[in-house]
Motif scaffolding. Structure first.
Motif, mmCIF file in Angstrom:
data_model
loop_
_atom_site.group_PDB
_atom_site.id
_atom_site.type_symbol
_atom_site.label_atom_id
_atom_site.label_comp_id
_atom_site.label_asym_id
_atom_site.label_seq_id
_atom_site.Cartn_x
_atom_site.Cartn_y
_atom_site.Cartn_z
ATOM 1 N N SER A 1 0.766 -0.960 -0.021
ATOM 2 C CA SER A 1 -0.056 0.200 0.063
ATOM 3 C C SER A 1 1.016 1.159 -0.223
ATOM 4 O O SER A 1 2.157 1.091 0.364
ATOM 5 N N ASP A 2 0.388 2.421 -0.308
ATOM 6 C CA ASP A 2 0.884 3.759 -0.467
ATOM 7 C C ASP A 2 1.679 4.180 0.995
ATOM 8 O O ASP A 2 2.453 4.772 1.040
ATOM 9 N N GLU A 3 0.985 3.646 2.141
ATOM 10 C CA GLU A 3 1.289 3.853 3.289
ATOM 11 C C GLU A 3 2.523 3.113 3.610
ATOM 12 O O GLU A 3 3.169 3.727 4.851
ATOM 13 N N THR A 4 2.817 2.029 3.128
ATOM 14 C CA THR A 4 3.990 1.332 3.633
ATOM 15 C C THR A 4 5.330 1.515 2.882
ATOM 16 O O THR A 4 6.180 1.167 3.046
ATOM 17 N N LYS A 5 5.089 2.290 1.621
ATOM 18 C CA LYS A 5 6.154 2.844 0.899
ATOM 19 C C LYS A 5 7.208 3.699 1.689
ATOM 20 O O LYS A 5 6.396 4.627 2.132
ATOM 21 N N ARG A 6 8.368 3.631 1.265
ATOM 22 C CA ARG A 6 9.216 4.287 2.001
ATOM 23 C C ARG A 6 10.130 5.041 0.984
ATOM 24 O O ARG A 6 10.635 4.460 -0.067
ATOM 25 N N ILE A 7 10.361 6.329 1.342
ATOM 26 C CA ILE A 7 11.343 7.273 0.498
ATOM 27 C C ILE A 7 12.647 7.159 1.163
ATOM 28 O O ILE A 7 12.857 7.400 2.203
ATOM 29 N N HIS A 8 13.663 6.846 0.140
ATOM 30 C CA HIS A 8 15.007 6.957 0.795
ATOM 31 C C HIS A 8 15.702 8.037 0.101
ATOM 32 O O HIS A 8 15.757 7.919 -1.177
ATOM 33 N N ILE A 9 16.107 8.974 0.669
ATOM 34 C CA ILE A 9 17.089 9.919 0.347
ATOM 35 C C ILE A 9 18.504 10.085 0.702
ATOM 36 O O ILE A 9 18.614 10.028 1.919
ATOM 37 N N ASP A 10 19.244 9.971 -0.226
ATOM 38 C CA ASP A 10 20.824 9.658 -0.012
ATOM 39 C C ASP A 10 21.217 11.006 0.211
ATOM 40 O O ASP A 10 21.793 11.730 -0.893
ATOM 41 N N ILE A 11 21.485 11.652 1.244
ATOM 42 C CA ILE A 11 21.909 13.066 1.618
ATOM 43 C C ILE A 11 23.400 13.120 0.872
ATOM 44 O O ILE A 11 23.810 14.178 0.494
#
Length: 100
Positions: A2-12
């Motif tokens: 679901s959209d709620e369990t998707k995670r965004i990973h940002i590599d700073i």
């Protein structure tokens, strides 16, 4: 998924590599501070911000600040030779005082 369990990973580090490198250099500089300035001065000061051609150091007193100003050359040499940070004649050493 679901959209709620998707995670965004940002590599700073990938987005801001130079800023991430300065953070790493600052942490190493804090550990090696006594070898950059005298041990007695290192006990009364700590680098806290590493910018482009600038550093901010926290000091406990005006006497410590005065000694740090005399050691500006040591600080720039260490940044340049140990950490490959470019410094030039406009390098800025800012000293702030620790709150009491």
């Amino acid at each position: 998924m679901s959209d709620e369990t998707k995670r965004i990973h940002i590599d700073i580090e990938q987005l801001f590599p130079e800023a991430a490198r300065r953070v790493r250099v600052l942490e190493e500089l804090k550990r090696s501070w006594p070898s950059v300035v005298r041990r007695d001065i290192a006990l009364r000061s700590t680098p806290c911000v590493l910018g482009v051609n600038a550093i901010t150091v926290m000091a406990d007193s005006e006497n410590t600040a005065k000694e740090l100003r005399k050691m500006k050359g040591n600080i720039t040499r260490a940044l340049s030779s140990r950490y490959n940070c470019r410094t030039d004649k406009d390098f800025t050493l800012t000293i702030k005082f620790t709150p009491r």
